[in-house]
Structures are given as structure tokens and as C-alpha cells.
Write a protein that holds these residues in place. Structure first.
Motif, mmCIF file in Angstrom:
data_model
loop_
_atom_site.group_PDB
_atom_site.id
_atom_site.type_symbol
_atom_site.label_atom_id
_atom_site.label_comp_id
_atom_site.label_asym_id
_atom_site.label_seq_id
_atom_site.Cartn_x
_atom_site.Cartn_y
_atom_site.Cartn_z
ATOM 1 N N THR A 127 38.315 34.539 40.531
ATOM 2 C CA THR A 127 38.371 33.101 40.792
ATOM 3 C C THR A 127 38.534 32.246 39.542
ATOM 4 N N PRO A 128 37.760 32.477 38.476
ATOM 5 C CA PRO A 128 37.962 31.642 37.292
ATOM 6 C C PRO A 128 39.397 31.715 36.776
ATOM 7 N N LEU A 164 29.965 30.820 42.504
ATOM 8 C CA LEU A 164 31.093 31.637 42.049
ATOM 9 C C LEU A 164 32.241 30.757 41.565
ATOM 10 N N MET A 210 41.597 29.677 38.973
ATOM 11 C CA MET A 210 41.418 28.227 38.799
ATOM 12 C C MET A 210 42.061 27.754 37.494
ATOM 13 N N GLY A 260 38.378 29.793 48.948
ATOM 14 C CA GLY A 260 39.460 30.476 48.233
ATOM 15 C C GLY A 260 38.962 31.618 47.381
ATOM 16 N N MET A 261 38.012 32.339 47.880
ATOM 17 C CA MET A 261 37.461 33.474 47.118
ATOM 18 C C MET A 261 36.601 34.304 48.062
ATOM 19 N N SER A 289 29.027 41.627 47.748
ATOM 20 C CA SER A 289 30.244 41.785 46.954
ATOM 21 C C SER A 289 31.387 41.005 47.576
ATOM 22 N N GLY A 290 31.074 39.809 48.058
ATOM 23 C CA GLY A 290 32.115 38.931 48.568
ATOM 24 C C GLY A 290 32.066 38.705 50.065
ATOM 25 N N CYS A 294 34.559 37.701 46.422
ATOM 26 C CA CYS A 294 33.596 38.149 45.406
ATOM 27 C C CYS A 294 33.532 37.184 44.233
ATOM 28 N N GLY A 295 34.558 36.381 44.049
ATOM 29 C CA GLY A 295 34.541 35.388 42.977
ATOM 30 C C GLY A 295 34.920 35.928 41.610
ATOM 31 N N TYR A 296 35.360 37.165 41.559
ATOM 32 C CA TYR A 296 35.622 37.747 40.238
ATOM 33 C C TYR A 296 36.953 37.273 39.651
ATOM 34 N N PHE A 333 38.409 25.018 45.817
ATOM 35 C CA PHE A 333 38.267 26.451 46.106
ATOM 36 C C PHE A 333 37.069 26.694 47.038
ATOM 37 N N CYS A 385 44.193 39.267 43.040
ATOM 38 C CA CYS A 385 42.951 39.134 43.803
ATOM 39 C C CYS A 385 42.927 40.288 44.789
ATOM 40 N N PHE A 415 27.359 38.433 37.369
ATOM 41 C CA PHE A 415 27.943 39.777 37.395
ATOM 42 C C PHE A 415 27.240 40.636 36.352
#
Ligand code: FES
Ligand code: FES
Lengths: 158, 798
Positions: free
Chosen positions: A104-105, B22, A108, A97-98, B501-502, A100-102, A92, A135, B29
Motif C-alpha cells: 500500500t505505501p 495500514l 500511494m 484499496g488494500m 494477514s489482510g 494486508c497493506g504491505y 485508499f 499487489c 510488520f
């Protein structure tokens, strides 16, 4: 309060929580594992995805007591033993592959579920596997690329 | 094509620094920040769209074990100032909790702080509120009528703003044109809806008399707004900027949430208090909806396709509490004619208040609805004249040799090459193949259409539209600061002052500092200084960070380089002009063996005052605060104004297939060409653009915050408000072009919005091309399955 004992990322943990506590809240607030995220708490977004006995589930839709005695893997379980990003995580990163990463978990965990069943997935299978994970940042292209890279690397490793 | 600049790090594929934490599930967060003793807030939402609050009885709630406090609007109102409103409408008071009257279904009436969120929610159920329900208004055009119920009775009208601008000889151009046509385009209410809801955690530090805030925020002047509302000095607010924000795209602006937790923490003696929205809070009462707009446009043109002039009336429904929302009518003045040589423009902007949750800035700040209107206009002119949609665009494009080009509103576009970018998009999409495929589908009885849309993405900020709409806001500074510190070990730290924020700001700063100092970016650490420690920032809005934070990082790095050259000149006994900077070392061009390494230079700066030029400040640190290029001026007497400095450009092409029975749209092909000048990190830019397209597809086909005529909110879950999943987003092909901006440090422009600006117009164009053989058209977004089905059946869309 109910006592809940489960295996999480290979470690047996016990904690007590109210019966109404969701598995998501239990993992985050009681076990202190914060990679699993809350996006909707009504089963649509997939940010809270974890593996339960080898099957991907939405931890917001389960009570913690229902996981008593079961085996749970969260995104933290995709790290290498030394805590470094594991193959899926590193893929990733490689594909960006992200954003903000929110999500992402959850993505994955869905990837892990896919690749443990289907080591050489088609693009359609990849789409199917993450079809329940929203996403808002990426438009999914680089996530799909990350999953392709992860599949290749995991195949190369075996 | 302009070649990419010769660079070491900029524009190269490199990993994104932020991704490491991340991807490993190690983000920070706001929900991850745990403090012992934290109280959790839940809010009570009004079930009525408009009602008088007669009484509130919280006795049972207060009696529940674990409940620390029940906060009412009246208590909070007595102790705080109303929230920021951008327009000069003093009687329109935006309050965190309703006082006396509720103005939309979902508005927050009370807040409970308890030892857990679950207990707080239990307590909410126990609060008894006596309401007197009143007639409400949710239709923006109805709200304009004289007899409409007033959302803010003290304001005596539902009109928040109304003004007509005329730039250039509109009447003349209309009189001289061979043809005119009129149409209405509707952009219904949607938003960016990040997967992370908004959250804030506050702790009043009694030892320091200071409020500490951690929040999922993306907003200019957040600390100022907190200080103003809580009536405390600005230097008694410390906003921690190292919180990872789970997506924003403009909307993470939870000022009211912050005031509630800030007030409660102080009142309760400094316990940490947090409010994390659940999805219902977020969608129904978070004041986070986007533009809700009706365009009535008249266009004047000649039979050869030359567009001469346009008259646009835009009615925008700001909802009950306008903060900066109405200014989304103003920003599009920066690019009101898109990439076209329109000679004159009339623009009537109307902001109206209704009984809906408040509007906040959304990706593009009003530009996406406006671009949808502009591109719909161009398609309609083409259809009217029987002209090809590519030909009419090429005919009206601003020529590549015309830059800097001033449009009628007074804004100069910096640079661009629209014909070439369109050609690249057409080639990538393989237009002839698309046409063949469309015809084959049509032959099979399907409705198929090709969409084409272009868009300009103004980048860099400079919100002079605010002054245009509110002359008391004499704000001509739109700056961004960045610091750099080289420590005694020669390690570089970049200091930025806002959340991320990304968008990859740490990567941006490190790449640019690395480029300018010729040092490896992966060894550069970038920190987010809190609001008391950092430099001025206007936050990551307005597609501005590559331009503004990048420019500030470059400015700070250049100061360091200048200082190193001075130190080297002093120690090597040569003038700076005879020295060469190479990878951080400096040598004598005449005798390259005479050289000071990076480490030696850093040691001198930090430890060897005797080797510094006399009077030089020791250490190696610099700050740079950059004013937005071309900014600083007020509008002239004709309301001409320079808005944003940089203009990126994209061309989008799509093929859609519509099921004639169900109205379901399938996007079969999507290609776009983009030009945002120099790309700092290709993966970041590509992600931003494709993510923007996905977001735009949502706005075009699925996403609508729907209020029933009785004012009830119908879209409070992800099952009702449909965000595109991977099944709705096609594979997007993209190709890049680079026309550097002459105004920025490395030729970069903005890239965070373009995908979202082009996609809705492109999908609308494709759907209308598909409907054309049936002689139908649809100019209202979103074009949901049910809307298209209704149109095909001859029913009115809902
Ligand atoms: S939080 Fe569980 S599916 Fe969204
Ligand atoms: S990376 Fe932000 S929601 Fe997926």
C-alpha cells in the motif's frame, strides 16, 4: 561510513551509513521510517517506492549516498500535518484499496506521483502509474477505485 | 433469491478498521519491530540439489568482526527435534538446516548471526563447504520408479503416501455408463508468494525462561511446533499475534526460520535474533511452494451428458520436506465432485518426495488444482458429446432443493443454489455478447475463446482428511475462540488469538459483536492476544474465519447479552421474557419507561455487587470456544467423512483473445457470480474474491517454479516468477447471491479462496475454447505464452 544529509518529508536529517547501504535500508533502519517496504530488492515489486526530487523511484535500487543532498518523500509524507491520513490515504481507506497493506505505501506513492502530474487521470493512466507496483492481495480493482476517489477529492479541494 | 438478513451492521458497506493504520503507513510488520542489540541472520544455501556434506569450515566467517555465531545443521540437530511432519514417515526428517545431506538446490546449510544482515551475508561468503554431488530427482513420476535416487534414503522409497479410496459403486457405474473418456491434467508448481517475505524475531527472556516470538506467521499450532522442536514447555513460548502479516494466503509458515532464531537467541544469552528472508531465500529455500500435481482422470457418463462416476489418480510432488503439504491431497475429498451429482468416485492419492523445496499449504489447500481437474473433465465431456458447456453444467448440478446434500465421500454440503448463481453470472457476462465478440475475433483470424468454470469453496476447517491419511492423528477438534470484555466505562473489547494477514478479522469481530449487542462496531476495539493470553485458535486457514471466529465472537456476545438480561431482570423485578433488549439498554415491555441504560447495566456489573443477582460473577466478560459445525466425528468404515461444514459457490466467465503468432493470451472480459451466504463486510468479500481471481490468473497463465532437469532452481526472482501486475488483471465484474448457511451465526460462509479456485479453471476453459477450432487442447497450467506458441507450432510444451 559516509555521512548522508537529505531532506525527508520536509525535514532535514543527517545520519551515517556504509556506502553499500541501499536507500531503502537507510530510510527504514537508519531513519526509522518504516512505511517504505521491502518486497524484492531487485526493482520489480514497487513496495519500496519513494519520491526523489519529485520523481518516483525504487529505493531498493539506489544507494543511500546517492540521495545525499536530495529531497525524498516517503509514504509517511502523505499524512496530514497532524499525522492523520491524508487525502490519498483516506481514499485508499474509503475504497478498501488494500488487504494486508504491505504494497500500500508504494501504491500511494505511485498515486501521488500520478496525481501531481495528472489530476484527472483516465483508467489507462491509472493502470500505467501503478503498473510497476505488485499487489498480491487485491487484484487491483479497489486500488484503482481508491485512486479515482483520491483524484476527485484532490480536484474538489482546489 | 434469498433476501439479505435485516441487519444493522452486518452486510452494510462500512470502512475496514485495519485499513486506517495500514494506509497511514503505521502497520506493525515484523520488519518494523526494532529491538536494541538485535542480531541478524543470513543463511547459506546449498548450490547442489542433492549432495553429501563432507565438511564445513567456518573459521574465516567467525573471524569477521560483527559475527556472533555460525550455526550448522549438526549443532542444531543435536539440540532440537525435527520439525512437524504430518504423515507417519519417521525417517523423513524435516530439519531447519541440512545435516549430512542436502536435498534441494537452495536448502539451508548454515546460518550466521551478526550485528547486521550485511555482515551476516559477508560471513556466509566466507564459509567453506565441501560437497559431494549426487544424482538428483525432480520429476515426480520418475521419482516413483524403483531405481530412482532416494531423497530420504532412510525412508527407502520416494513415496510418502499412497492410497486408493472408493466411494460408492464405481465399477458398476462405469459398467453401466454409455461412454467414458480419460485425460491428464497437470498443475505445475506455483505458490501464493506474498509481497512480504517471511520473517521471525525471537528473544529468549532469561528472567522468565520463556521464548518471545514475533513473526509474519499464519499457521495453526505454531507455538506447539516451536515448543516441540526446541524441547521447551508450551507455556514457555509466547507468540505475539499483533504482528501485521504482509500477505500469506496459506504459506507464511516459517517454522524452520523460527527454530533457528529461537535456538540462537537462547544460546546467545537472550539477545534478540531475527531472520528476514530476502526474495531469493524466500523463493528458493523458504519451503513455501505449493501443489505440484498430475491428475489422471477417467470419467463415466451417458450420452445425455449425465456424469455418473469418476476415477482420479493424483500424484503430488511434495518436494524434499513434507510438513502439511501432502494433506493437500486430502482436503479436496470435501468437494471431489464439485457442484455435480456424481454417484461414485475412486480416488488414488499419491504423495511423492523429490529434490525440490518443500510444499506448504496454499490458498484452497489443494482445491484449486482439483477444481481445475473437475472443470476440465466437464468441458471435455461436453466437447466429446457436442454439448453446450452451460447446459451440461446445469444438467449435472445438485438441485437447490436437495440440501443438505451428501456427496459420495460422505461430506454434506450445507446449502446452495447453483443454477441461479450460474444464471446470474451468465447474465452479468452477457453470454450472447461474448459469443458475438468471440465470433468477430475469430473472423479476423484471432484465436478467441469463452471460459466457463464453477467452483465450490469448502469453508470452516475440520481437517478430518488428516485422520484419513494418518490414523494416528486422532484430532476431531477444529475450534476457534473469542473473548469479549465490557469495561466499567461500557466500552467493548473483543479478544482474538491469531494474527491477521489482510482478511480484516478485527473488522469481522467488531461487526459481529456490534450486530449482536446492537452497539456501534467502530467503538469496539479488537486485540490480538498472545498465545499465552488468548483462547484456542486454529488460525486463519481453511476459509474459516468468517465462519469460526465470527461464530465465536457471536457466541461470546450472546453470553454478555444473557448476563445483561439477568441483571436487568433482577433490578426491574420482571422475568427476562418480559424484557426487551434495545441497543444495549433493557426495558420493561409493559412499561418502557422502566429501563436500565447500557451504562447503568455496565456500572452494576462492575461496581454494584449489591445489585447483581445473588451469586453472579461480577464484571462483564465472556469467552466462547466454538467447535466447527458438523465436526467431531471420525470417518466411518467406508472412509466416508464429513469434512468442511460450509460450501460457497462461484461461477466464472471469461473471454480471451490469443495472438496466433506469439501465443499471448489477453483476457478481454471477466465476470463472476458468487454466493458465500451472508456477507459480513461487502468490501472485504469483494476484495478477497477479485484478489483470488488475480492470483488464479497468475497460476493459469504465468506462474511456475521451474526446476531444470539437473535440479537447479530457475525461478528465484520476480523477473523469473511472474506475478500478475495490473496489466495482466482485467476489470472483473461481480454479482452476489446469498444462500445463507444454516450452520453459522449469521448465515455466513467462507470467501477467501473462491476466486482462486474458479479462475484457473475458467482461464483454462477459455484457452481451450480458443484452441478448439484448431483441434488443439492444452491441459497443463500455467499456459504460458511459450507453451501456447509451442502448441500452435506443433512442438511439445516444456
Ligand atoms: S523492494 Fe524495491 S522494487 Fe521490490
Ligand atoms: S494489499 Fe497485500 S500486497 Fe497489496
Amino acid at each position: 561510513m559516509s555521512e548522508i544529509k537529505l531532506t525527508i518529508n520536509g525535514v532535514t536529517r543527517t545520519a551515517s551509513a556504509e556506502p553499500r547501504t541501499s536507500l531503502l535500508d537507510f530510510i527504514r533502519e537508519h531513519l526509522g521510517l518504516t512505511a517504505t517496504h521491502m518486497g524484492c530488492e531487485h526493482g520489480v515489486c514497487g513496495a519500496c517506492s519513494v519520491m526523489l526530487d519529485g520523481v518516483p523511484v525504487r529505493s531498493c535500487l539506489m544507494f543511500a549516498v546517492q540521495a545525499d543532498g536530495h529531497d525524498v518523500m516517503t509514504a509517511e509524507g502523505l499524512r496530514d500535518a497532524d499525522g492523520a491520513p491524508g487525502v490519498i490515504m483516506d481514499s485508499f481507506i474509503e475504497a478498501h484499496g488494500m488487504q494486508c497493506g504491505y504494497c500500500t505505501p508504494g501504491m500511494m506513492v505511485a498515486t501521488h506521483a500520478l496525481l501531481s502530474q495528472s489530476p484527472d487521470p483516465t483508467d489507462d493512466e491509472i493502470r500505467e502509474a501503478i503498473g510497476g507496483n505488485l499487489c498480491r492481495c487485491t487484484g487491483y480493482a479497489q486500488i484503482i477505485e481508491a485512486i479515482r476517489i483520491a483524484a476527485q477529492r484532490l480536484r474538489d479541494a482546489t | 433469491m434469498t433476501a439479505l438478513p435485516n441487519t444493522r451492521y452486518v452486510a452494510h458497506k462500512r470502512r475496514v478498521t485495519e485499513d486506517k493504520r495500514l494506509a497511514a503507513g503505521r502497520g506493525n510488520f515484523v520488519q518494523d519491530i526494532q529491538m536494541p542489540g538485535t542480531l541478524h541472520v543470513a543463511v547459506l544455501a546449498s548450490p547442489h540439489p542433492r549432495a553429501n556434506i563432507l565438511s564445513i569450515n567456518a573459521d574465516a566467517a567467525l573471524a569477521l568482526p560483527g559475527v556472533a555465531c555460525v550455526l550448522t545443521g549438526a549443532e542444531l540437530y543435536a539440540a532440537t527435534n525435527p520439525l512437524y511432519g504430518g504423515l507417519p514417515t519417521p525417517e523423513v526428517k524435516w530439519l531447519p538446516l541440512a545435516v549430512g545431506m542436502t536435498r534441494y538446490a537452495g536448502e539451508w546449510v548454515c546460518a550466521v548471526a551478526a550485528t547486521s544482515r550485511a555482515i551476516a551475508e559477508d560471513a556466509i561468503e566466507l564459509i567453506e563447504v565441501d560437497y559431494e554431488s549426487l544424482p538428483c530427482i525432480v520429476d515426480p513420476e520418475e521419482a516413483l520408479k524403483d531405481d530412482a535416487p532416494l531423497v530420504h534414503p532412510g525412508h527407502k522409497s520416494n513415496v510418502l503416501y499412497r492410497r486408493t479410496f472408493t466411494w460408492g459403486p464405481v465399477a458398476d457405474d462405469f459398467a453401466k455408463s454409455e461412454e467414458t473418456l480419460s485425460f491428464r491434467a497437470r498443475w505445475n508448481r506455483s505458490s501464493t508468494v506474498p509481497i512480504e517475505t517471511f520473517g521471525a524475531l525471537a528473544r529468549w527472556d532469561q528472567g522468565r525462561d520463556m521464548l518471545e516470538v514475533w513473526a509474519s506467521i499464519q499457521m495453526p499450532n505454531y507455538a506447539e511446533q516451536i515448543a516441540n522442536a526446541l524441547r521447551i514447555p508450551l507455556n514457555a513460548v509466547r507468540v505475539h499475534q499483533d504482528v501485521d502479516v504482509g500477505g500469506s494466503y496459506g504459506v507464511k509458515r516459517g517454522i524452520k526460520h523460527t527454530i533457528i532464531v529461537g535456538y540462537l537467541s537462547r544460546k546467545l544469552g537472550g539477545v534478540p535474533v531475527r531472520l528476514i528472508e530476502d526474495r531469493f531465500d524466500n523463493m528458493s529455500g523458504g519451503d513455501a511452494h505449493g501443489p505440484d500435481r498430475i491428475f489422471d482422470t477417467k470419467v463415466a457418463f451417458d450420452r445425455d451428458g449425465t456424469i455418473r462416476s469418476m476415477k482420479v489418480r493424483a500424484i503430488d510432488d511434495a518436494g524434499a520436506y513434507p510438513g502439511r503439504g501432502p494433506f493437500q491431497l486430502g482436503k479436496p475429498i470435501a468437494a471431489l465432485c464439485g457442484p455435480y451429482t456424481v454417484n461414485s468416485i475412486e480416488y488414488e492419492a499419491i504423495s511423492v518426495t523429490t529434490n525440490k523445496t518443500g510444499q506448504v499449504p496454499v490458498r484452497g489447500f489443494g482445491q484449486s488444482p482439483t477444481n481445475f481437474m473437475i472443470e476440465t473433465m466437464v468441458d471435455k465431456v461436453a466437447r466429446h458429446l457436442g454439448m453446450d458447456r452451460l447446459v451440461i453444467r446445469r444438467k449435472n448440478f445438485i438441485s437447490p432443493d436437495a440440501f443438505p446434500y451428501e456427496i459420495p465421500t460422505g461430506t454434506k454440503y450445507d446449502s446452495g443454489n447453483y443454477p441461479v448463481v450460474l444464471d446470474k453470472g451468465v447474465a452479468l457476462a452477457d453470454w450472447q455478447r461474448l459469443v458475438k465478440q468471440r465470433e468477430a475475433l475469430r473472423a479476423k483470424g484471432r484465436l478467441a475463446g469463452i471460459g466457463i468454470a464453477t467452483c465450490l469453496e469448502p469453508g470452516g476447517g475440520n481437517n478430518m482428511f488428516e485422520y484419513l491419511m494418518n490414523p494416528s492423528a486422532e484430532i476431531t477438534t477444529f475450534m476457534e475462540g473469542c473473548g469479549i470484555r465490557i469495561d466499567g466505562h461500557g466500552k467493548i473489547t473483543g479478544v482474538m488469538g491469531t494474527t491477521t494477514s489482510g482478511q480484516g478479522h478485527e473488522t469481522l469481530v467488531a461487526t459481529i459483536m456490534g450486530e449482536d449487542l446492537e452497539r456501534e462496531p467502530d467503538d469496539i476495539r479488537v486485540v490480538h492476544a498472545d498465545s499465552l493470553a488468548g483462547l484456542p485458535t486454529r488460525s486463519p486457514v481453511a476459509s474459516r474465519m468468517a465462519i469460526m471466529l465470527g461464530g465465536a465472537a457471536s457466541g461470546a456476545a450472546r453470553k454478555i447479552k444473557d448476563k445483561l438480561l439477568k441483571i436487568a431482570a433482577h433490578n426491574l423485578g420482571k422475568p427476562e421474557s418480559e424484557l426487551e433488549y434495545d441497543g444495549g439498554a433493557i426495558f420493561d415491555r409493559a412499561d418502557p419507561a422502566r429501563k436500565l441504560s447500557w451504562e447503568q447495566l455496565c456500572t452494576i456489573a462492575h461496581r454494584q455487587y449489591h445489585k447483581l443477582p445473588p451469586g453472579m460473577e461480577p464484571g462483564l466478560q465472556a469467552e466462547y470456544v466454538w467447535q466447527v459445525p458438523r465436526g467431531g466425528g471420525l470417518p466411518d468404515k467406508d472412509d466416508k467423512v464429513q469434512l468442511y461444514p460450509c460450501f460457497s459457490f462461484q461461477a466464472h466467465l471469461a473471454l480471451v483473445d490469443i495472438d496466433p503468432d506469439t501465443g499471448k493470451v489477453n483476457i478481454l472480459d471477466y465476470a463472476l457470480a458468487h454466493d458465500c451466504g451472508t456477507v459480513i463486510n461487502p468490501d472485504i468479500v469483494r476484495g478477497m474474491i477479485i484478489g483470488g481471481v488475480a492470483h488464479g490468473i497468475g497460476a493459469a497463465l504465468y506462474e511456475k517454479f521451474h526446476y531444470a532437469p539437473d535440479g537447479q532452481f530457475m525461478s528465484a526472482t520476480f523477473a523469473d516468477y511472474l506475478i500478475p501486475s495490473v496489466f495482466e488483471v482485467p476489470f472483473v465484474k461481480d454479482v452476489e447471491h446469498c444462500t445463507p448457511s444454516p450452520l453459522t451465526s449469521h448465515g455466513q460462509k467462507g470467501s477467501g479462496e473462491g476466486g482462486y479456485l474458479g479462475a484457473p479453471a475458467c482461464i483454462a476453459s477459455a484457452v481451450n475454447d480458443a484452441l478448439a477450432p484448431r483441434n488443439l487442447s492444452l491441459d497443463s497450467l500455467p499456459m504460458r505464452m511459450m507453451d501456447i506458441e509451442a502448441l500452435l507450432n506443433g512442438d511439445q510444451p516444456t
